[in-house]
Design an enzyme around this catalytic site. Structure first.
Site, PDB file in Angstrom:
ATOM      1  N   ASN A 271      -4.645  41.508 -70.334  1.00  0.00           N
ATOM      2  CA  ASN A 271      -5.852  41.494 -69.514  1.00  0.00           C
ATOM      3  C   ASN A 271      -6.850  40.401 -69.864  1.00  0.00           C
ATOM      4  OD1 ASN A 271      -6.344  42.923 -71.932  1.00  0.00           O
ATOM      5  ND2 ASN A 271      -7.960  44.128 -70.996  1.00  0.00           N
TER       6      ASN A 271
ATOM      7  N   ASP B  26      -5.052  36.554 -69.367  1.00  0.00           N
ATOM      8  CA  ASP B  26      -4.829  36.142 -67.985  1.00  0.00           C
ATOM      9  C   ASP B  26      -6.157  35.933 -67.260  1.00  0.00           C
ATOM     10  OD1 ASP B  26      -2.167  36.466 -68.535  1.00  0.00           O
ATOM     11  OD2 ASP B  26      -1.990  38.408 -67.556  1.00  0.00           O
TER      12      ASP B  26
ATOM     13  N   GLU C 207      -3.015  33.185 -74.959  1.00  0.00           N
ATOM     14  CA  GLU C 207      -3.126  31.769 -74.604  1.00  0.00           C
ATOM     15  C   GLU C 207      -4.564  31.259 -74.590  1.00  0.00           C
ATOM     16  OE1 GLU C 207      -1.005  30.223 -71.336  1.00  0.00           O
ATOM     17  OE2 GLU C 207       0.908  31.119 -71.910  1.00  0.00           O
TER      18      GLU C 207
END
Length: 363
Positions: A12, A15, A266
């Site tokens: 969550n 992204d 990321e």
């Protein structure tokens, strides 16, 4: 141009974080962006005002299934579609595009923006076409774009004002304003999933020199709470502090204020790279252990010293050594590697600039 960015949330915060940074950066450069996201709720604290439409150039839509009837028809067609992390656009958009193409209208530049990786195949796959072979959209083409760490990839998200913001940043002032320790003790920020080595790292670091550990709210603080009973308190030199939810700029400031940053996924990895401070990456785990090769490829690109490689492997459960924590003296030595990596990345074009250039080329 008008951009539609589609996001199905899996991890969550990562992204959502990546997609929002891209939207905000495009808007700062004069683009108009619509973000279609199925779980937008975290934007309420990550980018206050985003859900209410108070960010110039960006509209956020909750991606329900189905979308409200007539919504897509009421919107101006986009010049660019971005499938974030390989999600397909909503079926209402696909149907609308088929009708417009049949009427002779030009399709958007259709981009599949994938996950980033340092693996060699990314350079080979970057900018490859993916023709649509069947159905009413037959004959159109998607394009694969891969963020990455080398000039042969799509680069990483980096705002134009980032170096200047870092230059003007005062860590002590910011930490004091957050009620966080700003003294001379080394500081670590902790943003992670649930690493099996967490208890060992905190226990062993507690026998090192006195330090402050700034634990982010959510899964990291929950993970620390889960191992709390296994951690000595009276004899530990490690002090833990809970960090409240931070905006994206606030999270950048946290990374700039610490001597070691534990990051995950990321978005926070990219921000740790721009921070230029020692960091440890908790890579998103995959059921087939495909993340092992991805981690090793990243460590190779990073030119990580042996002690940093060993710690990454232990933190990501690739190994199970008896002693995990390397000591603050070793950690400080990782700074040269982090700064060198940042310099290599600063010499490359950022992701938003590359996207704009690619779209201009295909239009």
């Amino acid at each position: 141009m008008q951009w539609d960015i589609f996001c199905r949330v899996i991890d969550n915060l990562g992204d959502t974080g990546v997609c929002w940074r891209l939207c905000a950066d495009l808007a700062r450069r004069g683009e108009k962006v619509r973000l279609w996201i199925d779980v937008p709720d975290d934007l309420a604290w990550m980018a206050p005002g985003a859900l209410e439409g108070r960010w110039p150039g960006v509209q956020v839509f909750r991606w329900a299934d189905p979308l409200p009837e007539g919504l897509v028809d009421s919107l101006a067609p986009a010049d660019v579609w971005i499938e974030a992390f390989g999600c397909d656009p909503a079926k209402e958009f696909l149907g609308d595009l088929a009708r417009r193409v049949q009427a002779g209208n030009a399709p958007p530049v259709w981009i599949n923006l994938e996950y980033m990786s340092a693996e060699a195949w990314v350079e080979r796959s970057h900018r490859l076409p993916s023709p649509i072979m069947t159905g009413p959209l037959r004959g159109l083409t998607k394009w694969f774009l891969f963020p990455g760490f080398t000039p042969a990839t799509g680069g990483l998200l980096r705002e134009a004002d980032l170096p200047l913001r870092q230059q003007d940043f005062d860590a002590g002032t910011w930490l004091d304003a957050q009620g966080l320790p700003s003294g001379e003790r080394p500081r670590a920020s902790l943003f992670c999933y649930e690493p099996p080595a967490l208890a060992a790292v905190l226990h062993q670091a507690g026998r090192d020199i006195a330090s402050d550990w700034l634990v982010t709210a959510g899964r990291a603080s929950d993970a620390v709470a889960a191992v709390q009973e296994d951690l000595p308190s009276a004899t530990s030199t490690l002090r833990r502090h809970t960090v409240p939810r931070l905006t994206q700029h606030g999270y950048d400031h946290l990374l700039w204020s610490c001597d070691l940053n534990f990051v995950r996924g990321e978005d926070s990895l990219v921000r740790a790279l721009w921070a230029g401070r020692p960091f440890v990456w908790h890579i998103y785990p995959q059921h087939d252990n495909a993340h092992h090769a991805k981690l090793e490829a990243f460590l190779d690109w990073l030119q990580a010293p042996g002690s940093l490689r060993d710690f990454h492997r232990a933190w990501n459960a690739l190994t199970d050594p008896e002693s995990v924590w390397p000591g603050w003296e070793t950690v400080h030595g990782w700074g040269e590697c982090a700064r060198a990596a940042r310099q290599r990345l600063l010499a490359q074009a950022d992701l938003t600039s590359q996207l704009l250039g690619f779209v201009a080329e295909k239009r």
